[in-house]
Design a protein around this motif. Structure first.
Motif, PDB file in Angstrom:
ATOM      1  N   ALA A   1       1.880 -45.560  75.457  1.00 42.76           N
ATOM      2  CA  ALA A   1       1.720 -44.384  74.590  1.00 42.76           C
ATOM      3  C   ALA A   1       2.900 -44.238  73.630  1.00 42.76           C
ATOM      4  N   SER A   2       4.129 -44.406  74.128  1.00 45.87           N
ATOM      5  CA  SER A   2       5.290 -44.199  73.244  1.00 45.87           C
ATOM      6  C   SER A   2       5.391 -45.309  72.201  1.00 45.87           C
ATOM      7  N   VAL A   3       5.010 -46.536  72.583  1.00 49.72           N
ATOM      8  CA  VAL A   3       5.059 -47.655  71.629  1.00 49.72           C
ATOM      9  C   VAL A   3       4.012 -47.432  70.518  1.00 49.72           C
ATOM     10  N   GLU A   4       2.839 -46.965  70.898  1.00 46.43           N
ATOM     11  CA  GLU A   4       1.810 -46.685  69.865  1.00 46.43           C
ATOM     12  C   GLU A   4       2.295 -45.609  68.903  1.00 46.43           C
ATOM     13  N   LYS A   5       2.950 -44.593  69.449  1.00 45.79           N
ATOM     14  CA  LYS A   5       3.447 -43.503  68.584  1.00 45.79           C
ATOM     15  C   LYS A   5       4.561 -44.006  67.671  1.00 45.79           C
ATOM     16  N   LEU A   6       5.478 -44.788  68.237  1.00 43.26           N
ATOM     17  CA  LEU A   6       6.588 -45.307  67.433  1.00 43.26           C
ATOM     18  C   LEU A   6       6.064 -46.188  66.296  1.00 43.26           C
ATOM     19  N   VAL A   7       5.114 -47.046  66.608  1.00 43.89           N
ATOM     20  CA  VAL A   7       4.554 -47.926  65.565  1.00 43.89           C
ATOM     21  C   VAL A   7       3.818 -47.091  64.508  1.00 43.89           C
ATOM     22  N   ALA A   8       3.067 -46.087  64.937  1.00 43.47           N
ATOM     23  CA  ALA A   8       2.370 -45.228  63.964  1.00 43.47           C
ATOM     24  C   ALA A   8       3.384 -44.533  63.051  1.00 43.47           C
ATOM     25  N   ASP A   9       4.473 -44.049  63.642  1.00 42.21           N
ATOM     26  CA  ASP A   9       5.495 -43.349  62.838  1.00 42.21           C
ATOM     27  C   ASP A   9       6.231 -44.311  61.901  1.00 42.21           C
ATOM     28  N   LEU A  10       6.515 -45.517  62.392  1.00 44.29           N
ATOM     29  CA  LEU A  10       7.159 -46.514  61.518  1.00 44.29           C
ATOM     30  C   LEU A  10       6.214 -46.899  60.375  1.00 44.29           C
ATOM     31  N   ASN A  11       4.947 -47.061  60.700  1.00 48.00           N
ATOM     32  CA  ASN A  11       3.974 -47.433  59.666  1.00 48.00           C
ATOM     33  C   ASN A  11       3.844 -46.353  58.595  1.00 48.00           C
ATOM     34  N   ALA A  12       4.054 -45.094  59.003  1.00 45.40           N
ATOM     35  CA  ALA A  12       3.912 -43.988  58.045  1.00 45.40           C
ATOM     36  C   ALA A  12       5.146 -43.836  57.152  1.00 45.40           C
ATOM     37  N   GLY A  13       6.266 -44.489  57.535  1.00 42.93           N
ATOM     38  CA  GLY A  13       7.524 -44.300  56.804  1.00 42.93           C
ATOM     39  C   GLY A  13       7.648 -45.200  55.590  1.00 42.93           C
ATOM     40  N   GLU A  14       8.523 -44.786  54.686  1.00 46.99           N
ATOM     41  CA  GLU A  14       8.837 -45.587  53.482  1.00 46.99           C
ATOM     42  C   GLU A  14      10.106 -46.381  53.750  1.00 46.99           C
ATOM     43  N   VAL A  15       9.998 -47.702  53.687  1.00 46.84           N
ATOM     44  CA  VAL A  15      11.197 -48.530  53.854  1.00 46.84           C
ATOM     45  C   VAL A  15      11.318 -49.467  52.649  1.00 46.84           C
ATOM     46  N   PRO A  16      12.542 -49.861  52.309  1.00 48.24           N
ATOM     47  CA  PRO A  16      12.707 -50.718  51.129  1.00 48.24           C
ATOM     48  C   PRO A  16      12.026 -52.071  51.329  1.00 48.24           C
ATOM     49  N   SER A  17      11.489 -52.613  50.238  1.00 45.58           N
ATOM     50  CA  SER A  17      10.800 -53.903  50.351  1.00 45.58           C
ATOM     51  C   SER A  17      11.754 -55.076  50.143  1.00 45.58           C
ATOM     52  N   ASP A  18      12.995 -54.778  49.706  1.00 43.31           N
ATOM     53  CA  ASP A  18      13.915 -55.879  49.390  1.00 43.31           C
ATOM     54  C   ASP A  18      14.934 -56.133  50.508  1.00 43.31           C
ATOM     55  N   ILE A  19      14.636 -55.655  51.719  1.00 45.93           N
ATOM     56  CA  ILE A  19      15.498 -55.973  52.861  1.00 45.93           C
ATOM     57  C   ILE A  19      14.629 -56.562  53.972  1.00 45.93           C
ATOM     58  N   ASP A  20      15.272 -57.182  54.956  1.00 46.94           N
ATOM     59  CA  ASP A  20      14.542 -57.648  56.132  1.00 46.94           C
ATOM     60  C   ASP A  20      14.653 -56.600  57.230  1.00 46.94           C
ATOM     61  N   ILE A  21      13.516 -56.254  57.824  1.00 42.58           N
ATOM     62  CA  ILE A  21      13.506 -55.304  58.940  1.00 42.58           C
ATOM     63  C   ILE A  21      12.754 -55.963  60.097  1.00 42.58           C
ATOM     64  N   VAL A  22      13.390 -55.965  61.253  1.00 40.63           N
ATOM     65  CA  VAL A  22      12.829 -56.667  62.409  1.00 40.63           C
ATOM     66  C   VAL A  22      12.922 -55.738  63.628  1.00 40.63           C
ATOM     67  N   VAL A  23      11.818 -55.535  64.328  1.00 40.55           N
ATOM     68  CA  VAL A  23      11.876 -54.730  65.559  1.00 40.55           C
ATOM     69  C   VAL A  23      11.616 -55.625  66.768  1.00 40.55           C
ATOM     70  N   ALA A  24      12.328 -55.319  67.843  1.00 40.02           N
ATOM     71  CA  ALA A  24      12.247 -56.144  69.056  1.00 40.02           C
ATOM     72  C   ALA A  24      11.751 -55.308  70.230  1.00 40.02           C
ATOM     73  N   PRO A  25      10.428 -55.311  70.445  1.00 43.25           N
ATOM     74  CA  PRO A  25       9.881 -54.566  71.583  1.00 43.25           C
ATOM     75  C   PRO A  25      10.061 -55.360  72.875  1.00 43.25           C
ATOM     76  N   PRO A  26       9.876 -54.698  74.040  1.00 42.00           N
ATOM     77  CA  PRO A  26       9.815 -55.449  75.296  1.00 42.00           C
ATOM     78  C   PRO A  26       8.653 -56.450  75.236  1.00 42.00           C
ATOM     79  N   PHE A  27       8.797 -57.572  75.943  1.00 41.07           N
ATOM     80  CA  PHE A  27       7.783 -58.634  75.877  1.00 41.07           C
ATOM     81  C   PHE A  27       6.364 -58.112  76.082  1.00 41.07           C
ATOM     82  N   ILE A  28       6.212 -57.187  77.043  1.00 38.23           N
ATOM     83  CA  ILE A  28       4.860 -56.774  77.419  1.00 38.23           C
ATOM     84  C   ILE A  28       4.110 -56.082  76.273  1.00 38.23           C
ATOM     85  N   TYR A  29       4.852 -55.510  75.340  1.00 41.98           N
ATOM     86  CA  TYR A  29       4.220 -54.809  74.208  1.00 41.98           C
ATOM     87  C   TYR A  29       4.246 -55.630  72.921  1.00 41.98           C
TER      88      TYR A  29
END
Ligand SMILES: O=C(CO)COP(=O)(O)O
Length: 263
Positions: free
Chosen positions: A26-54
């Motif tokens: 549940a928390s991972v789905e919410k975090l991804v939904a919130d990240l997807n809704a946010g504005e982030v710059p397109s000229d940088i690299d952004i990498v997220v590292a979830p636990p393997f299971i997710y």
């Protein structure tokens, strides 16, 4: 009064979010939904590292502004290594990045410099990009062993890395991780400049300048602005604050915000 202007670093700004051993479906789905809704710059690299299971779910559901990393990998392709995940499997899962040498694995799980070097070299051979972590404990720093600790950790990487083009180096002083005690911009810059010099001596100036050296340890949206203006800080590896989408998004915007404030 604005902050100092960011340096004209040629390296693309990089922000990693290390979720460590945190989350539920549940928390991972919410975090991804919130990240997807946010504005982030397109000229940088952004990498997220979830636990393997997710990781598979996150890779399939997060928007393309974010890439995905594993938090660890094994040194061998396959075999009788219960509980391990190989770099080959990470690649097969279409996950392009892996973190190696995080201090929690070094200190809590006994990973040696040699193991970290082997993992890093193997992951690169398989075709992954690597966020390789280095950093000293408070005891090492206070006893005058900051730079030889960094030297030894880097040496294990030099022995195993052929292609530095796919390596991001994360300087994470152990005393700053999860403690709320962030390194001062001057403290972080001093070590980053040292790492840059070692890279320059070994690899030449232009290669050394193209390698991202990112800072990790109690980075928040409140303290990232000044850190982001330091000459040799090319981004961040964020732990706790990467679990809160608004904070993480602000950190992703740190360099742009600092540039705007300086003008
Ligand atoms: O270890 C870290 C990132 O890999 C830093 O963690 P914190 O940001 O929680 O201090």
């Amino acid at each position: 009064m604005g902050l100092a202007a960011p340096p004209a670093s040629s390296a693309k700004f990089f922000v990693g979010g290390n979720w460590k051993c945190n989350g539920t479906h549940a928390s991972v789905e919410k975090l991804v939904a919130d990240l997807n809704a946010g504005e982030v710059p397109s000229d940088i690299d952004i990498v997220v590292a979830p636990p393997f299971i997710y990781i598979d779910w996150v890779r399939a559901n997060i928007k393309s502004a974010y890439e995905v990393a594993a938090q660890n990998c094994w040194t061998k392709p396959d075999g009788a290594f219960t509980g391990e995940i190989s770099a080959e499997m990470i690649k097969d899962a279409m996950v392009p990045w892996v973190i190696t040498g995080h201090s929690e694995r070094r200190l809590l799980l006994g990973e040696s410099n040699r193991t970290v070097g082997l993992k890093t070299g193997h992951a690169l051979e398989v075709g992954l990009s690597v966020i390789a972590c280095i950093g000293e404990t408070l005891e090492q720093r206070n006893s005058g062993h900051l730079y030889d600790t960094i030297d030894i950790q880097l040496q294990a990487l030099f022995e195993n890395v052929q292609d530095w083009g796919r390596v991001v180096l994360a300087y994470e002083p152990v005393w700053a991780i999860g403690t709320g005690v962030v390194a001062s911009p001057a403290q972080a810059q001093e070590v980053h400049a040292y790492v840059r010099k070692v890279l320059t001596d070994r690899l030449g100036k232009s290669r050394a300048e193209s390698i991202r050296i990112i800072y990790g340890g109690s980075v928040t949206d409140a303290n990232c602005g000044e850190l982001a203006t330091q000459e040799d800080i090319d981004g961040f590896l964020v732990g706790g604050a990467s679990l809160k989408a608004p904070s993480f998004i602000n950190i992703c915007n740190a360099r742009g915000a600092a540039a705007a404030a300086a003008n």
